[in-house]
Design an enzyme around this catalytic site. Sequence first.
Site, PDB file in Angstrom:
ATOM      1  N   TYR A   1      40.828  22.964  38.714  1.00  0.00           N
ATOM      2  CA  TYR A   1      39.995  23.579  39.753  1.00  0.00           C
ATOM      3  C   TYR A   1      40.873  24.042  40.910  1.00  0.00           C
ATOM      4  CZ  TYR A   1      35.039  23.339  38.729  1.00  0.00           C
ATOM      5  OH  TYR A   1      33.803  23.597  38.231  1.00  0.00           O
TER       6      TYR A   1
ATOM      7  N   GLU B   1      39.551  26.133  43.868  1.00  0.00           N
ATOM      8  CA  GLU B   1      38.812  26.887  44.890  1.00  0.00           C
ATOM      9  C   GLU B   1      39.678  27.132  46.123  1.00  0.00           C
ATOM     10  OE1 GLU B   1      37.111  24.605  43.115  1.00  0.00           O
ATOM     11  OE2 GLU B   1      34.940  24.971  43.258  1.00  0.00           O
TER      12      GLU B   1
ATOM     13  N   ASP C   1      36.336  52.558  40.988  1.00  0.00           N
ATOM     14  CA  ASP C   1      36.348  51.546  39.928  1.00  0.00           C
ATOM     15  C   ASP C   1      37.135  52.159  38.767  1.00  0.00           C
ATOM     16  OD1 ASP C   1      35.894  49.934  37.763  1.00  0.00           O
ATOM     17  OD2 ASP C   1      33.724  49.797  38.029  1.00  0.00           O
TER      18      ASP C   1
ATOM     19  N   THR D   1      39.090  46.091  35.897  1.00  0.00           N
ATOM     20  CA  THR D   1      39.162  44.944  35.006  1.00  0.00           C
ATOM     21  C   THR D   1      40.558  44.932  34.396  1.00  0.00           C
ATOM     22  OG1 THR D   1      38.123  46.290  33.299  1.00  0.00           O
ATOM     23  CG2 THR D   1      36.711  44.727  34.455  1.00  0.00           C
TER      24      THR D   1
ATOM     25  N   LYS E   1      41.096  46.098  29.604  1.00  0.00           N
ATOM     26  CA  LYS E   1      40.870  47.358  28.892  1.00  0.00           C
ATOM     27  C   LYS E   1      42.233  48.019  28.648  1.00  0.00           C
ATOM     28  CE  LYS E   1      36.124  47.909  30.556  1.00  0.00           C
ATOM     29  NZ  LYS E   1      35.895  47.014  31.693  1.00  0.00           N
TER      30      LYS E   1
ATOM     31  N   ARG F   1      40.491  38.815  29.972  1.00  0.00           N
ATOM     32  CA  ARG F   1      39.253  39.313  30.571  1.00  0.00           C
ATOM     33  C   ARG F   1      39.154  38.850  32.016  1.00  0.00           C
ATOM     34  NH1 ARG F   1      36.698  41.174  26.110  1.00  0.00           N
ATOM     35  NH2 ARG F   1      35.012  42.032  27.334  1.00  0.00           N
TER      36      ARG F   1
HETATM   37  N1  DSN Z   1      31.484  47.229  28.669  1.00  0.00           N
HETATM   38  C1  DSN Z   1      32.484  48.071  29.246  1.00  0.00           C
HETATM   39  C2  DSN Z   1      32.549  49.387  28.566  1.00  0.00           C
HETATM   40  O1  DSN Z   1      32.427  49.376  27.381  1.00  0.00           O
HETATM   41  O2  DSN Z   1      32.723  50.418  29.188  1.00  0.00           O
HETATM   42  C3  DSN Z   1      32.353  48.241  30.687  1.00  0.00           C
HETATM   43  O3  DSN Z   1      31.470  47.374  31.234  1.00  0.00           O
END
Ligand code: DSN
Length: 421
Positions: free
Chosen positions: A56, A58, A203, A230, A233, A239
Amino acid sequence: MSTTCRDQLSQFDPEVFSALVGEERRQAAGIEMIPSENYTYPEVLACLGSVFTNKYCEGYPGRRYYGGQDFTDAIERLAVERARQVFHAEHANVQPLSGSPMNQAAYFAFLAPGDTVLAMDLSHGGHLTHGAPVSHMGRVFNFVRYKTEPDRQGAIDFDALLAMARDIRPRLLLCGHSSYPRDLDYQAFKRVADEVGALTMADISHIGGLVAAGVLGNPCDAGFDIVTTTTHKSLRGPRGGLILTRAAHAKPIDAAVFPGLQGGPHMNVIAGTAITLKKAAEPEFRTYAEQVLRNARILAEDLIADGVHLVTGGTDNHLLVIDTIMSFGIDGRIAEETLDRVGITTNKQIIPDDPRPPMRPSGLRLGTPACTTRGMGDAEMHRLAAWIGDALRHPNDEGRLTRIAGDVRRLCETFPVPGLA
Ligand code: DSN
């Protein structure tokens, strides 16, 4: 996962173990073309299954609510510093658990309930967390949507956007997308925002890796107030999410993530993020990112030459959206299921102002980050385009689909998945 951990898992819980082995085989035997997915590095997989998951933490480095933070502080500081360098950001928060809390934290840092946000329409490529009416954020804030011009290669009419912004006076101008195959002119967004005194947010979740590698424009360089991405990707990490801001916004952003929205950060993920960002700074990652773009372009050119209709007429980034109704007379769900049967994984997709419902939309979305990670290049893209066109023209021809599935399987045998080889 270590051999000891695997052995213990297989003995204790054969059902979970068998699902794990099944997923490993599925990922190796087929071609992953969902543009938001990727195969992360073996070093990241090692961190995800490490003892950092036990801790943990925090708070922030040097300011935690629990003891025993020597190594977690070091990890988080590394991740923050690498994120700042890779994205040219003055401040980075590496704690968001994933894309949705990442964007929520960014909104709550600067907006009061009811404030207006001007964001890209979902069907034109925006994202659920950009205020879709079905999302909680869509109920808390007043999202107004701008559209693109699919018949003009997905162009955004910035004069019209400025007129809209003057009319509604947004507190925040948001750009970014999950199904828009074109690059964005961040300077033009910034000019509109400055005219009306709005904050700027991009974003870049889908294209985070391509921005990090310097093969697509960087909104941090354009002076955006907030940039979110994120990490799993095109960046190829675990993730999670990153919020990149100017120094002046560091305090409200950090407070919005913790204690505003989240509790303990996932330090096993943050360790994986630190590794991912070190990889992103290496020259090999730029070569990878260039090939992601090249693969998408080859795929688009071949499909267009084959008579396939692509939304916006092509791609500038890692993804393509096929209008399957116009191209093949089948909806996106049938297209997705047909390609599933030959071992090519994609996803059904709404297209701009789609008259059809989201579960039976008019399009199919596909992208190249994952197959490029496996080493697939020009030659494989030509074969893929031919298989996709052939399968979608004959969704009921079992013999043909079986033959294509065999070809896909044989191709995959020569391109191992990182971490499974
Ligand atoms: N689920 C992702 C996508 O496929 O674009 C984004 O949230």
